[in-house]
Design a protein around this motif. Structure first.
Motif, PDB file in Angstrom:
ATOM      1  N   VAL A 151      26.286  26.647  14.879  1.00  0.00           N
ATOM      2  CA  VAL A 151      26.026  26.602  13.571  1.00  0.00           C
ATOM      3  C   VAL A 151      26.945  24.722  13.745  1.00  0.00           C
ATOM      4  O   VAL A 151      27.590  24.768  13.732  1.00  0.00           O
ATOM      5  CB  VAL A 151      25.838  27.361  12.128  1.00  0.00           C
TER       6      VAL A 151
ATOM      7  N   ARG B  45      21.953  23.288   7.766  1.00  0.00           N
ATOM      8  CA  ARG B  45      22.475  23.731   8.500  1.00  0.00           C
ATOM      9  C   ARG B  45      21.481  24.140   9.513  1.00  0.00           C
ATOM     10  O   ARG B  45      20.520  24.514   9.398  1.00  0.00           O
ATOM     11  CB  ARG B  45      23.444  24.410   8.246  1.00  0.00           C
ATOM     12  N   THR B  46      21.815  24.193  10.520  1.00  0.00           N
ATOM     13  CA  THR B  46      20.625  24.737  11.278  1.00  0.00           C
ATOM     14  C   THR B  46      22.046  25.278  12.037  1.00  0.00           C
ATOM     15  O   THR B  46      22.714  25.139  12.843  1.00  0.00           O
ATOM     16  CB  THR B  46      20.095  23.449  12.409  1.00  0.00           C
ATOM     17  N   ARG B  47      21.421  25.951  12.814  1.00  0.00           N
ATOM     18  CA  ARG B  47      21.675  27.113  13.964  1.00  0.00           C
ATOM     19  C   ARG B  47      21.025  27.269  15.707  1.00  0.00           C
ATOM     20  O   ARG B  47      19.578  27.324  15.964  1.00  0.00           O
ATOM     21  CB  ARG B  47      21.710  28.872  13.742  1.00  0.00           C
TER      22      ARG B  47
ATOM     23  N   LEU C  76      18.615  26.517   8.814  1.00  0.00           N
ATOM     24  CA  LEU C  76      19.454  27.750   7.419  1.00  0.00           C
ATOM     25  C   LEU C  76      19.170  27.670   6.264  1.00  0.00           C
ATOM     26  O   LEU C  76      19.274  28.421   5.170  1.00  0.00           O
ATOM     27  CB  LEU C  76      20.656  28.131   8.012  1.00  0.00           C
TER      28      LEU C  76
END
Length: 277
Positions: free
Chosen positions: A186, A207-209, A225
């Protein structure tokens, strides 16, 4: 400048990723140009409700099959195997770009250059090279195939607080549904984050996974996210790596003037067929 506290960076400080694993993740993100020469992938997109989204193409396909052979051969097919895009000519003359006298036109492909490797065999520092394929039909695919923007071309300087283009909040080693080892993290943007394609950043504003395939360095999952696009997920499935791909898969067939096996009949003007002749 607003300070980021420990809870915001690592939601669970007791389970924060190790420095060695974070370094391995960043080196993996830099290594894609030296880990594979050809690849076949299937790309799909789902919304927040996990429903597949159709691509803006004839018959609105929900999945696309993409064949890529470095440095510049591309073929895109829909669910039914119909060709939607392919390279016009992969052996075109370079004369026009060379005489342009621009610095970019003289950059070499990355596979002709040697990067600086770390102890784990992955790239620690990348040389200047022609990394971006201008023929790629979708800009975001460039970031998926070479996710260097989340790590930078070289390790960040040690004399600043947040030296990396992205902050790693969580990081884990996993195996995907196809049995391929991956690293999933993440991430959020850092101060020095600069997407390779400005119109198609790999990391969203919050946020980015991100999931990276350990064998190829390709980003195989991207899920937003936070924000208005929360839940949007891009999925990449790797079907084949470094298989032989002939030129005919990527270029239009060149028509011939005539087929010598069936020569055409050319009438001779001025002749008259007479009975009994």
């Amino acid at each position: 400048m607003e300070q980021v506290n420990g809870t915001a960076v690592f939601p669970d400080p007791d389970r924060a990723p190790s420095k060695e694993l974070m370094g391995h993740f960043r080196r993996l993100a830099r290594s894609s140009p030296w880990l594979w020469d050809s690849v076949q992938i299937t790309i799909g997109v789902t919304n927040a409700q996990a429903h597949p989204l159709a691509f803006a193409a004839p018959n609105l396909p929900e999945h696309l099959t993409v064949l890529i052979r470095r440095p510049n051969a591309i073929r895109v097919e829909d669910d039914n195997g119909e060709v939607l895009f392919r390279t016009d000519d992969i052996n075109a003359s370079r004369d026009a770009s060379f005489v342009a006298s621009t610095r970019k036109s003289w950059l070499l492909p990355p596979h002709l250059l040697a990067p600086v490797y770390g102890d784990d065999g992955l790239v620690s520092r990348r040389p200047e090279a022609a990394y971006v394929n201008d023929l790629m039909p979708v800009g975001l695919w460039t970031a998926f195939l070479d996710p260097v923007e989340i790590a930078g071309f070289a390790p960040g300087p040690a004399d600043i607080a947040f030296p990396h283009p992205s902050t790693i909040h969580t990081l884990q080693e996993i195996t995907d549904d196809r049995g391929r080892p991956c690293l999933e993290a993440v991430l959020s943007r850092g101060h020095s984050y600069a997407p390779v394609m400005e119109e198609a950043p790999l990391l969203c504003p919050r946020r980015t996974r991100i999931r990276l395939d350990r064998a190829t360095g390709i980003c195989v999952r991207r899920k937003v996210l936070d924000g208005p696009d929360a839940g949007l997920e891009h999925r990449v499935e790797i079907s084949a790596v470094d298989e032989y791909m002939i030129d005919g898969l990527f270029t239009q067939p060149t028509p011939s003037l005539s087929d010598v096996r069936h020569p055409p009949l050319w009438p001779i003007p001025g002749t008259v067929q007479r009975p009994g002749a």
